[in-house]
Structures are given as C-alpha cells and as structure tokens.
Design an enzyme around this catalytic site. Structure first.
Site, mmCIF file in Angstrom:
data_model
loop_
_atom_site.group_PDB
_atom_site.id
_atom_site.type_symbol
_atom_site.label_atom_id
_atom_site.label_comp_id
_atom_site.label_asym_id
_atom_site.label_seq_id
_atom_site.Cartn_x
_atom_site.Cartn_y
_atom_site.Cartn_z
ATOM 1 N N ASP A 1 0.768 -1.159 -0.135
ATOM 2 C CA ASP A 1 -0.114 -0.100 0.140
ATOM 3 C C ASP A 1 1.002 1.070 -0.283
ATOM 4 O O ASP A 1 0.811 2.039 0.750
ATOM 5 C CB ASP A 1 -1.091 0.051 1.215
ATOM 6 C CG ASP A 1 -0.085 0.162 2.594
ATOM 7 O OD1 ASP A 1 -0.913 0.593 3.420
ATOM 8 O OD2 ASP A 1 0.937 -0.814 2.736
ATOM 9 N N HIS B 1 9.283 -0.307 8.439
ATOM 10 C CA HIS B 1 8.580 -1.631 8.759
ATOM 11 C C HIS B 1 8.560 -2.697 7.748
ATOM 12 O O HIS B 1 9.093 -3.886 8.019
ATOM 13 C CB HIS B 1 7.225 -1.364 8.893
ATOM 14 C CG HIS B 1 6.899 -0.203 10.202
ATOM 15 N ND1 HIS B 1 6.969 -0.249 11.316
ATOM 16 C CD2 HIS B 1 6.521 1.076 9.756
ATOM 17 C CE1 HIS B 1 6.544 0.694 11.931
ATOM 18 N NE2 HIS B 1 6.440 1.733 10.888
ATOM 19 N N ASP B 2 8.140 -2.319 6.510
ATOM 20 C CA ASP B 2 7.891 -3.242 5.369
ATOM 21 C C ASP B 2 9.215 -3.850 4.899
ATOM 22 O O ASP B 2 8.916 -5.175 4.441
ATOM 23 C CB ASP B 2 7.001 -2.480 4.233
ATOM 24 C CG ASP B 2 5.861 -2.204 4.761
ATOM 25 O OD1 ASP B 2 5.256 -1.130 3.827
ATOM 26 O OD2 ASP B 2 5.128 -2.660 5.997
ATOM 27 N N ASP C 1 6.840 0.610 2.142
ATOM 28 C CA ASP C 1 6.624 0.009 1.043
ATOM 29 C C ASP C 1 7.298 0.155 0.062
ATOM 30 O O ASP C 1 7.856 -0.641 -0.836
ATOM 31 C CB ASP C 1 5.174 0.105 0.676
ATOM 32 C CG ASP C 1 4.045 0.254 1.705
ATOM 33 O OD1 ASP C 1 4.049 0.915 2.450
ATOM 34 O OD2 ASP C 1 3.082 -0.839 1.671
ATOM 35 N N GLN D 1 6.665 10.666 11.243
ATOM 36 C CA GLN D 1 6.494 9.720 12.463
ATOM 37 C C GLN D 1 6.401 10.028 14.066
ATOM 38 O O GLN D 1 6.318 9.090 14.569
ATOM 39 C CB GLN D 1 7.511 8.252 12.260
ATOM 40 C CG GLN D 1 7.584 7.582 10.810
ATOM 41 C CD GLN D 1 6.490 6.398 10.963
ATOM 42 O OE1 GLN D 1 5.992 6.243 12.135
ATOM 43 N NE2 GLN D 1 6.211 5.968 10.031
#
Ligand code: RIB
Ligand code: CA
Length: 309
Positions: free
Chosen positions: A11, A238-239, A16, A227
């Site tokens: 997403d 994260h991803d 990402d 953030q």
C-alpha cells in the site's frame, strides 16, 4: 541457489517503496509481481505511487491494482504519516507506465493455481487482497508456500493503543488470513519499530550515489518528522523487514505462537492477540519476529540498493 519466488502486496507508502526496492533487486529473490491495496492512502494513490517507484528505477515487474476498500470496516488511511499523496517527499516525473488490466485478486489466484506451490506472498499493507483471494478460491491455501507479512504487534499498537495499522484497517481480512492454515511469519511493530531510518542511515544511503540511494533519502527524509505521531524520531522501514526475512532469516529471533485477531468492536478491535507463552493451548499458527540484528540488516539494505541504477 534457486531464487525465492515472491509476490509483494503493498500500500505504497514510504516503507513499502523501500521494500519494493529491496525485493526487486536482491539476488536471491525472483519478484514475480506486485499487487497493490488501499491502506496508507486510497487505491487511486497507492497504485500510482507504486508505479512511480517502478518507473523511476526502471524495474521490470508487473503491477496489479487490487481492493479499494476493506472487506467490512469503514476505510481509514494514514495521511498523518504518509501525507496526502501517500508518498509525500520525492518528486517523480509524469507517470508513463500503467498497471496490468487484470485485478490483483484474480492475478494472485491465477498465478498461485498455475504454480508448483513454490510462491511466497509478502503482504506489507492491509490483508484485503490476500483475504479476498482466499475467499474467492480457497484452494490457493495449499498453493501458497508461505506468507511473510508486516503487521500486528505483540505489545502496543500504532493506530490505536491496541492495534497496528495494517491489521486495524481490515481486521476481518487479517482474521481470514491468520485462520486460513497457511504458514505465516509476522513482523510486528515490536521488531519493525527498531529498523529506524534516522539521519545517519539516510545519509549512508544517499551517499551510495545512485538513483536508488537518492530515492531512499528523498522518501525517508519525509518520515523523519511524520512518524512523530507514533512518538518516533525517525522513520521505521517496517515493510522492509518482511522482505529481508526471506533472504536472511538468521538475522531474526522468532517465536512460534497462536495469534488471534480481535474482532470485538471495542478498544481492542484489530489487535493481534499473540499467545507468546502458549497459555491458550491452541495450535500455533504463526512465527513472530521478535528481534533483528540491525547492523547486518542495514548492510543488506545498502548492498541491495547498490544493485539499482
Ligand atoms: O504499521 C506500519 C504499517 O502500516 C506499514 O506497512 C506502513 O506502510 C503502513 O502500511
Ligand atoms: Ca505498508
């Protein structure tokens, strides 16, 4: 070594985009396709964002648009973290490439059913596309080699005190995936929040001196401040931790546990209830990433970005 066949479901979204950069150029990964879902922003933004990264870096990978809404829950996006476009920060040329005409869910079903059961799915957004594919064609459950996802939290959430964004956006989809019987490895916030792209990391990647290094810096510089909503002083990638797990699982400490998605409509809606100590006696349905060796992680990210233009 045979390269790992994978499909990235994303997403796009800042982290990402970095995950796509790693998955598309790591020598041990065969990135078959990218499916896109609504999440960080609406699909009419996450899809072009993904195409922009593919076009900018000249990647040879097909992109498929997927589900534009969660299965049940009212849609929520993360504009406070990813901006109005969903990928605020970098400036791209006019988009010249297009997504494939096939819907992402149909692509997932067709590709998995035609496969030898050797494809890994790496969802790093809400699980709507994956859940819809399982609902539409349950036989794919036995054709998915494994799912390695970014989502959930053992401890506190980042979207509510209980829930992490990817799960919270579509809890029913997460329930379908976690109860499907597919082998799942989950990278929760407890691990992914330690993979922080601070000023020094951004400078390190910018100094690679290629388009990918500059794109990393332009993308993650935006999250240095956005953030703060999560009490962080820099942007967690994260991803990326879900992609690097495929090629360097030895960098991770993991625990196997029974994970249940809380679908109650109260303050813990969308929580991943992780039975770390086995108190439920229920069959363990997930491997959970608990820690990652960050020096080697960032070395892997830098080495892979160097393989780009
Ligand atoms: O909670 C972090 C997750 O939500 C990441 O996948 C980020 O891209 C957003 O989708
Ligand atoms: Ca994401």
């Amino acid at each position: 070594m045979n390269r790992i066949k994978m499909i990235l479901d994303c997403d796009t979204g800042h982290d990402d985009a970095i995950a796509l950069m790693i998955a598309s150029k790591h020598p041990d990964i065969d990135l078959l396709g990218v499916t896109v879902v609504a999440g960080n922003q609406t699909l009419d933004k996450t899809l072009p964002n993904t195409l922009h990264v593919v076009q900018h870096l000249g990647l040879d990978v097909p992109v498929y648009g997927g589900m534009a809404k969660p299965i049940v829950k009212v849609q929520e996006v993360a504009e406070d973290v990813h901006g109005k476009s969903g990928l605020d920060g970098p400036v791209f040329e006019e988009l010249r490439i297009k997504a494939q005409p096939e819907h992402a869910v149909n692509y997932l079903i067709r590709t998995l059913m035609e496969s030898d059961g050797d494809i890994t799915l790496v969802p790093v957004g809400p699980l709507t596309n994956i859940a819809m594919a399982i609902l539409l064609e349950p036989r794919i459950v036995n054709k998915i080699r494994q799912i390695v996802l970014m989502g959930g939290a053992v401890g506190i959430g980042n979207t509510t005190p209980s829930a992490e964004f990817n799960i919270y956006v579509d809890p029913e989809a997460a329930h379908i995936v976690f109860s499907s019987g597919v082998k799942i490895t989950m990278m929760p916030l407890d691990l992914t929040n330690t993979a922080l792209a601070d000023e020094s990391v951004i400078e390190r990647m910018r100094n690679i001196g290629n388009k990918a290094g500059k794109l990393f810096a332009d993308i993650m510089s935006f999250t240095l401040h956005s953030q703060a909503v999560n009490g962080l002083s820099a942007g967690p990638v994260h991803d990326v931790t879900a992609v690097t797990y495929l090629v360097a699982p030895d960098l991770y400490e993991t625990v196997d546990a029974y994970v249940q998605i809380d679908l109650s409509k109260g303050p813990s809606y969308g929580r991943t209830v992780c039975d770390i100590y086995g108190r439920s006696g229920l069959e363990k349905n997930a491997t959970i990433g608990m820690k990652i060796r960050l020096k080697e992680f960032w070395d892997l990210v830098e080495d892979t970005l160097r393989r780009h233009i």
